[in-house]
Design a protein around this motif. Structure first.
Motif, PDB file in Angstrom:
ATOM      1  N   ASP A  95      -0.555 -97.027  19.506  1.00  0.00           N
ATOM      2  CA  ASP A  95       0.105 -97.347  20.765  1.00  0.00           C
ATOM      3  C   ASP A  95      -0.520 -98.584  21.401  1.00  0.00           C
ATOM      4  O   ASP A  95       0.179 -99.501  21.849  1.00  0.00           O
ATOM      5  N   LEU A  96      -1.840 -98.633  21.425  1.00  0.00           N
ATOM      6  CA  LEU A  96      -2.545 -99.771  22.028  1.00  0.00           C
ATOM      7  C   LEU A  96      -2.188-101.080  21.335  1.00  0.00           C
ATOM      8  O   LEU A  96      -1.807-102.057  21.977  1.00  0.00           O
ATOM      9  N   PHE A  97      -2.294-101.115  20.021  1.00  0.00           N
ATOM     10  CA  PHE A  97      -2.089-102.375  19.317  1.00  0.00           C
ATOM     11  C   PHE A  97      -0.618-102.750  19.200  1.00  0.00           C
ATOM     12  O   PHE A  97      -0.288-103.921  19.052  1.00  0.00           O
ATOM     13  N   THR A  98       0.261-101.779  19.329  1.00  0.00           N
ATOM     14  CA  THR A  98       1.695-102.084  19.364  1.00  0.00           C
ATOM     15  C   THR A  98       2.055-102.766  20.678  1.00  0.00           C
ATOM     16  O   THR A  98       2.891-103.665  20.717  1.00  0.00           O
ATOM     17  N   HIS A  99       1.408-102.373  21.752  1.00  0.00           N
ATOM     18  CA  HIS A  99       1.754-102.883  23.074  1.00  0.00           C
ATOM     19  C   HIS A  99       0.789-103.927  23.630  1.00  0.00           C
ATOM     20  O   HIS A  99       1.051-104.499  24.682  1.00  0.00           O
ATOM     21  N   PHE A 100      -0.314-104.188  22.952  1.00  0.00           N
ATOM     22  CA  PHE A 100      -1.333-105.076  23.529  1.00  0.00           C
ATOM     23  C   PHE A 100      -0.799-106.485  23.762  1.00  0.00           C
ATOM     24  O   PHE A 100      -0.981-107.058  24.820  1.00  0.00           O
ATOM     25  N   LYS A 149     -13.554 -83.402  15.660  1.00  0.00           N
ATOM     26  CA  LYS A 149     -12.444 -82.515  15.343  1.00  0.00           C
ATOM     27  C   LYS A 149     -11.300 -83.334  14.751  1.00  0.00           C
ATOM     28  O   LYS A 149     -11.042 -84.466  15.190  1.00  0.00           O
ATOM     29  N   VAL A 150     -10.615 -82.775  13.779  1.00  0.00           N
ATOM     30  CA  VAL A 150      -9.485 -83.445  13.149  1.00  0.00           C
ATOM     31  C   VAL A 150      -8.442 -83.809  14.204  1.00  0.00           C
ATOM     32  O   VAL A 150      -7.872 -84.911  14.183  1.00  0.00           O
ATOM     33  N   ALA A 151      -8.195 -82.921  15.151  1.00  0.00           N
ATOM     34  CA  ALA A 151      -7.212 -83.192  16.202  1.00  0.00           C
ATOM     35  C   ALA A 151      -7.607 -84.423  17.022  1.00  0.00           C
ATOM     36  O   ALA A 151      -6.749 -85.241  17.384  1.00  0.00           O
ATOM     37  N   ASP A 152      -8.897 -84.587  17.317  1.00  0.00           N
ATOM     38  CA  ASP A 152      -9.359 -85.764  18.063  1.00  0.00           C
ATOM     39  C   ASP A 152      -9.183 -87.033  17.237  1.00  0.00           C
ATOM     40  O   ASP A 152      -8.814 -88.089  17.762  1.00  0.00           O
ATOM     41  N   TYR A 153      -9.449 -86.935  15.945  1.00  0.00           N
ATOM     42  CA  TYR A 153      -9.274 -88.068  15.028  1.00  0.00           C
ATOM     43  C   TYR A 153      -7.806 -88.499  14.988  1.00  0.00           C
ATOM     44  O   TYR A 153      -7.490 -89.682  15.116  1.00  0.00           O
ATOM     45  N   LEU A 154      -6.907 -87.545  14.845  1.00  0.00           N
ATOM     46  CA  LEU A 154      -5.484 -87.854  14.784  1.00  0.00           C
ATOM     47  C   LEU A 154      -4.970 -88.391  16.121  1.00  0.00           C
ATOM     48  O   LEU A 154      -4.142 -89.309  16.155  1.00  0.00           O
ATOM     49  N   ALA A 163      -6.716 -90.129  18.199  1.00  0.00           N
ATOM     50  CA  ALA A 163      -7.219 -91.501  18.296  1.00  0.00           C
ATOM     51  C   ALA A 163      -6.329 -92.452  17.501  1.00  0.00           C
ATOM     52  O   ALA A 163      -6.060 -93.577  17.951  1.00  0.00           O
ATOM     53  N   ILE A 164      -5.863 -92.029  16.334  1.00  0.00           N
ATOM     54  CA  ILE A 164      -4.959 -92.872  15.545  1.00  0.00           C
ATOM     55  C   ILE A 164      -3.698 -93.174  16.357  1.00  0.00           C
ATOM     56  O   ILE A 164      -3.233 -94.314  16.410  1.00  0.00           O
ATOM     57  N   HIS A 165      -3.166 -92.153  17.017  1.00  0.00           N
ATOM     58  CA  HIS A 165      -1.976 -92.352  17.856  1.00  0.00           C
ATOM     59  C   HIS A 165      -2.273 -93.344  18.986  1.00  0.00           C
ATOM     60  O   HIS A 165      -1.474 -94.252  19.260  1.00  0.00           O
ATOM     61  N   LEU A 166      -3.406 -93.183  19.656  1.00  0.00           N
ATOM     62  CA  LEU A 166      -3.763 -94.085  20.754  1.00  0.00           C
ATOM     63  C   LEU A 166      -3.949 -95.513  20.269  1.00  0.00           C
ATOM     64  O   LEU A 166      -3.480 -96.467  20.911  1.00  0.00           O
ATOM     65  N   TYR A 167      -4.645 -95.691  19.147  1.00  0.00           N
ATOM     66  CA  TYR A 167      -4.831 -97.037  18.596  1.00  0.00           C
ATOM     67  C   TYR A 167      -3.495 -97.666  18.238  1.00  0.00           C
ATOM     68  O   TYR A 167      -3.256 -98.849  18.507  1.00  0.00           O
TER      69      TYR A 167
END
Length: 139
Positions: free
Chosen positions: A125-130, A112-117, A119-123
């Motif tokens: 967030d993850l790489f900004t804070h990792f 689903k497009v919503a799941d794709y978008l 995931a982009i937000h989670l990635y």
């Protein structure tokens, strides 16, 4: 007549490619004793990888999931093939994570497009804070 077989074995750290290859070679040699004309050739043997379930990347990913209102992800091993075996040095923390559902590798594969978008937000967030998460764990 030569009997030709083709297969795909997705090994694990406890049953590796060398063990599978040797078992197959032994089976071919034993079958020759029974008059079977066959051979085996290994085209590709990517090693299985494992990462500690509490590695820093997984800890940070779990924290990002909780911070964004998701349940934490189950940390499991799986039979999938990924580029990790050729790109990640042994012992380097890694995680296979992303959007999806039960349609992978099927005719109707989709997300689903919503799941794709999401995931982009989670990635992001993850790489900004990792890096910050690693520094906190070392202190």
């Amino acid at each position: 007549m030569c009997h030709c077989f083709r297969g795909n074995i997705r090994s694990t750290p406890t049953a590796n490619n060398d063990q599978f290859s040797q078992a197959l070679q032994t089976a071919v040699q034993e079958s020759k004793k029974q008059g079977v004309d066959g051979s085996i050739h290994v085209d590709s043997a990517l090693p299985a990888l494992a990462s500690a379930p509490d590695n820093p990347l997984i800890k940070q990913l779990q924290a990002i999931l909780r911070a964004n209102g998701y349940d934490t992800a189950d940390v499991i091993g799986g039979p999938a093939i990924s580029d990790a075996s050729v790109m990640i040095p042994n012992g380097f923390p890694f995680a296979v994570f992303g959007p999806g559902n039960d349609t992978n590798h099927q005719v109707d594969e989709h997300i689903k497009v919503a799941d794709y978008l999401a995931a982009i937000h989670l990635y992001t967030d993850l790489f900004t804070h990792f890096g910050a998460g690693l520094m906190e764990q070392q202190n």
